[in-house]
Design a protein around this motif. Structure first.
Motif, PDB file in Angstrom:
ATOM      1  N   UNK A 259       0.812  -1.219   0.000  1.00  0.00           N
ATOM      2  CA  UNK A 259       0.000   0.000   0.000  1.00  0.00           C
ATOM      3  C   UNK A 259       0.840   1.261   0.000  1.00  0.00           C
ATOM      4  N   UNK A 260       2.161   1.145   0.286  1.00  0.00           N
ATOM      5  CA  UNK A 260       3.024   2.316   0.389  1.00  0.00           C
ATOM      6  C   UNK A 260       3.775   2.613  -0.897  1.00  0.00           C
ATOM      7  N   UNK A 261       3.419   1.966  -1.979  1.00  0.00           N
ATOM      8  CA  UNK A 261       4.114   2.189  -3.240  1.00  0.00           C
ATOM      9  C   UNK A 261       3.776   3.567  -3.801  1.00  0.00           C
ATOM     10  N   UNK A 262       4.668   4.151  -4.608  1.00  0.00           N
ATOM     11  CA  UNK A 262       4.385   5.459  -5.215  1.00  0.00           C
ATOM     12  C   UNK A 262       3.211   5.372  -6.187  1.00  0.00           C
ATOM     13  N   UNK A 263       2.601   6.521  -6.532  1.00  0.00           N
ATOM     14  CA  UNK A 263       1.366   6.489  -7.323  1.00  0.00           C
ATOM     15  C   UNK A 263       1.521   5.936  -8.735  1.00  0.00           C
ATOM     16  N   UNK A 264       2.746   5.904  -9.277  1.00  0.00           N
ATOM     17  CA  UNK A 264       2.898   5.366 -10.633  1.00  0.00           C
ATOM     18  C   UNK A 264       2.970   3.846 -10.650  1.00  0.00           C
ATOM     19  N   UNK A 265       2.998   3.219  -9.476  1.00  0.00           N
ATOM     20  CA  UNK A 265       2.945   1.760  -9.369  1.00  0.00           C
ATOM     21  C   UNK A 265       1.580   1.352  -8.846  1.00  0.00           C
ATOM     22  N   UNK A 266       0.954   0.387  -9.514  1.00  0.00           N
ATOM     23  CA  UNK A 266      -0.416   0.015  -9.154  1.00  0.00           C
ATOM     24  C   UNK A 266      -0.642  -1.469  -9.401  1.00  0.00           C
ATOM     25  N   UNK A 267      -1.315  -2.122  -8.460  1.00  0.00           N
ATOM     26  CA  UNK A 267      -1.697  -3.522  -8.625  1.00  0.00           C
ATOM     27  C   UNK A 267      -3.051  -3.607  -9.336  1.00  0.00           C
ATOM     28  N   UNK A 268      -3.121  -4.486 -10.343  1.00  0.00           N
ATOM     29  CA  UNK A 268      -4.351  -4.689 -11.115  1.00  0.00           C
ATOM     30  C   UNK A 268      -4.857  -6.111 -10.921  1.00  0.00           C
ATOM     31  N   UNK A 269      -6.159  -6.236 -10.719  1.00  0.00           N
ATOM     32  CA  UNK A 269      -6.771  -7.558 -10.770  1.00  0.00           C
ATOM     33  C   UNK A 269      -6.649  -8.093 -12.197  1.00  0.00           C
ATOM     34  N   UNK A 270      -6.540  -9.412 -12.375  1.00  0.00           N
ATOM     35  CA  UNK A 270      -6.362  -9.957 -13.728  1.00  0.00           C
ATOM     36  C   UNK A 270      -7.400  -9.465 -14.725  1.00  0.00           C
ATOM     37  N   UNK A 271      -8.665  -9.366 -14.304  1.00  0.00           N
ATOM     38  CA  UNK A 271      -9.705  -8.932 -15.239  1.00  0.00           C
ATOM     39  C   UNK A 271      -9.632  -7.441 -15.557  1.00  0.00           C
ATOM     40  N   UNK A 272      -8.823  -6.688 -14.794  1.00  0.00           N
ATOM     41  CA  UNK A 272      -8.724  -5.238 -15.012  1.00  0.00           C
ATOM     42  C   UNK A 272      -7.415  -4.821 -15.658  1.00  0.00           C
ATOM     43  N   UNK A 273      -6.594  -5.770 -16.058  1.00  0.00           N
ATOM     44  CA  UNK A 273      -5.316  -5.406 -16.679  1.00  0.00           C
ATOM     45  C   UNK A 273      -5.553  -4.565 -17.940  1.00  0.00           C
ATOM     46  N   UNK A 274      -4.896  -3.395 -18.061  1.00  0.00           N
ATOM     47  CA  UNK A 274      -5.152  -2.472 -19.185  1.00  0.00           C
ATOM     48  C   UNK A 274      -4.357  -2.852 -20.432  1.00  0.00           C
ATOM     49  N   UNK A 275      -4.698  -3.982 -21.046  1.00  0.00           N
ATOM     50  CA  UNK A 275      -3.933  -4.468 -22.198  1.00  0.00           C
ATOM     51  C   UNK A 275      -3.852  -3.429 -23.307  1.00  0.00           C
ATOM     52  N   UNK A 276      -4.945  -2.675 -23.514  1.00  0.00           N
ATOM     53  CA  UNK A 276      -4.949  -1.700 -24.601  1.00  0.00           C
ATOM     54  C   UNK A 276      -3.995  -0.541 -24.342  1.00  0.00           C
ATOM     55  N   UNK A 277      -3.546  -0.365 -23.094  1.00  0.00           N
ATOM     56  CA  UNK A 277      -2.645   0.736 -22.750  1.00  0.00           C
ATOM     57  C   UNK A 277      -1.208   0.261 -22.544  1.00  0.00           C
ATOM     58  N   UNK A 278      -0.928  -1.000 -22.866  1.00  0.00           N
ATOM     59  CA  UNK A 278       0.441  -1.526 -22.769  1.00  0.00           C
ATOM     60  C   UNK A 278       1.046  -1.481 -24.170  1.00  0.00           C
ATOM     61  N   UNK A 279       2.017  -0.581 -24.426  1.00  0.00           N
ATOM     62  CA  UNK A 279       2.466  -0.339 -25.805  1.00  0.00           C
ATOM     63  C   UNK A 279       3.304  -1.458 -26.415  1.00  0.00           C
ATOM     64  N   UNK A 280       3.975  -2.271 -25.602  1.00  0.00           N
ATOM     65  CA  UNK A 280       4.870  -3.308 -26.128  1.00  0.00           C
ATOM     66  C   UNK A 280       4.075  -4.598 -26.332  1.00  0.00           C
ATOM     67  N   UNK A 281       3.957  -5.016 -27.579  1.00  0.00           N
ATOM     68  CA  UNK A 281       3.152  -6.196 -27.910  1.00  0.00           C
ATOM     69  C   UNK A 281       3.645  -7.434 -27.186  1.00  0.00           C
ATOM     70  N   UNK A 282       4.960  -7.600 -27.087  1.00  0.00           N
ATOM     71  CA  UNK A 282       5.513  -8.780 -26.440  1.00  0.00           C
ATOM     72  C   UNK A 282       5.168  -8.831 -24.958  1.00  0.00           C
ATOM     73  N   UNK A 283       5.094  -7.665 -24.309  1.00  0.00           N
ATOM     74  CA  UNK A 283       4.690  -7.627 -22.898  1.00  0.00           C
ATOM     75  C   UNK A 283       3.233  -8.053 -22.757  1.00  0.00           C
ATOM     76  N   UNK A 284       2.373  -7.586 -23.664  1.00  0.00           N
ATOM     77  CA  UNK A 284       0.966  -7.997 -23.619  1.00  0.00           C
ATOM     78  C   UNK A 284       0.839  -9.504 -23.768  1.00  0.00           C
ATOM     79  N   UNK A 285       1.567 -10.064 -24.726  1.00  0.00           N
ATOM     80  CA  UNK A 285       1.509 -11.503 -24.968  1.00  0.00           C
ATOM     81  C   UNK A 285       2.007 -12.277 -23.754  1.00  0.00           C
TER      82      UNK A 285
END
Length: 326
Positions: A259-285
């Motif tokens: 909970x003490x992480x800086x605001x640019x780090x965020x945990x996402x539930x699997x169903x909420x992962x922002x795939x459309x906002x991840x620019x690197x195709x290999x990371x999405x895959x």
């Protein structure tokens, strides 16, 4: 040549001087940093040179009239990205007054946090070593903290236009000197992502993983990971560009201060992962593969290849390595 004046000094025609300077063949760079509000800033520059190997220093000249001059005059870190021959559009974009230069440009952070273009020929990630006032420019001297290069042909510039350079990589040269080390960290069923500063998301990066299973995330500090869940997960290039990626997977210890992480780090539930906002195709895959494998708690290790890559599955529970195993 201009005729000397009576006082012994030659009159200097600024236009002709610029043309004379322009006969020196240079590469083309994009210099990047962050401004005081956390927005990425960048500009095209060809006044770049190496300065020293020990300590590792380089310099680039920043014009005082450049829109991003205030950011470079106060930042503590910056990156110099040398463009390859297919990046004339990138050069033109960063030489323009476009308000969103990074919107369609894939970039990442490596060591200092400065934006590094992931599809450039060579990059240098630097902390500011010194600034020198020099007429209508500021000489920005950087100490190299990390760098990487590839076998791409450089984008040249001479006499006000782009120039081709042949045979860019002599025999025996190494095509790459660095990799981006990323972490796929899970905690309480959620996955950690890091904002890239312009609306996108990616994996957090680190210079190294400690032997005691703590990871030093850039600008965050050490986060403890469960030893039995920390393993290499993927090794791949982004197309034919440099840098490549080494990805580890791990799970945060229950007592870790998520909970003490800086605001640019965020945990996402699997169903909420922002795939459309991840620019690197290999990371999405890779993230999609991780979601499939976590459902059965059976993970693999991936390495890329010309036919799509290979995955070796890890079977059985982790056990401590003993010297007798060697």
């Amino acid at each position: 040549m201009s005729a000397p004046q009576q006082n012994g000094h030659s009159p200097i025609d600024a236009v002709e001087l610029r043309r004379a300077f322009g006969t020196f063949v240079t590469g083309v760079t994009v210099v990047t940093t962050w401004d005081g509000e956390g927005a990425p800033r960048g500009m095209t520059a060809n006044s770049f040179t190496s300065v020293s190997l020990d300590p590792p220093l380089l310099l680039v000249c920043i014009g005082r009239h450049a829109a991003s001059f205030p950011a470079f005059s106060t930042s503590t870190a910056f990156a110099v990205n040398l463009l390859h021959e297919a990046q004339t559009d990138v050069s033109s974009l960063f030489a323009s007054k476009s308000p969103d230069k990074f919107g369609a440009i894939s970039h990442d952070t490596v060591h200092t946090g400065a934006p590094v273009l992931t599809d450039c020929m060579t990059w240098f990630d630097c902390t500011v070593h010194d600034r020198v006032e020099a007429g209508d420019h500021m000489v920005l001297i950087g100490r190299v903290q990390a760098f990487g290069t590839s076998a791409s042909a450089p984008l040249g510039f001479c006499r006000g236009r782009y120039a081709a350079v042949k045979d860019p990589l002599p025999a025996g040269w190494s095509p790459s000197h660095s990799m981006v080390v990323g972490y796929l960290i899970e905690h309480d069923g959620r996955i950690l992502l890091r904002a890239d500063g312009h609306g996108g998301w990616g994996l957090p990066t680190a210079r190294r993983r400690r032997a005691e299973h703590a990871v030093d995330l850039d600008d965050v500090g050490a986060l403890p990971l469960l030893s039995d869940s920390t393993f290499l997960y993927a090794v791949f290039d982004v197309g034919d560009s440099d840098p490549g990626y080494i990805i580890y997977r791990g799970r945060l210890e229950d007592a870790a201060p998520a909970a003490a992480l800086p605001p640019d780090l965020r945990f996402f539930a699997p169903e909420d992962l922002p795939f459309e906002a991840i620019p690197v195709r290999e990371i999405r895959s890779m993230l999609r593969r991780y979601l499939r494998e976590r459902s059965s708690d059976r993970f693999g290790i991936y390495i890329d290849s010309s036919d799509g890559g290979r995955v070796a599955m890890i079977d059985g529970d982790a056990r401590p390595w003993q010297a007798s195993d060697a």
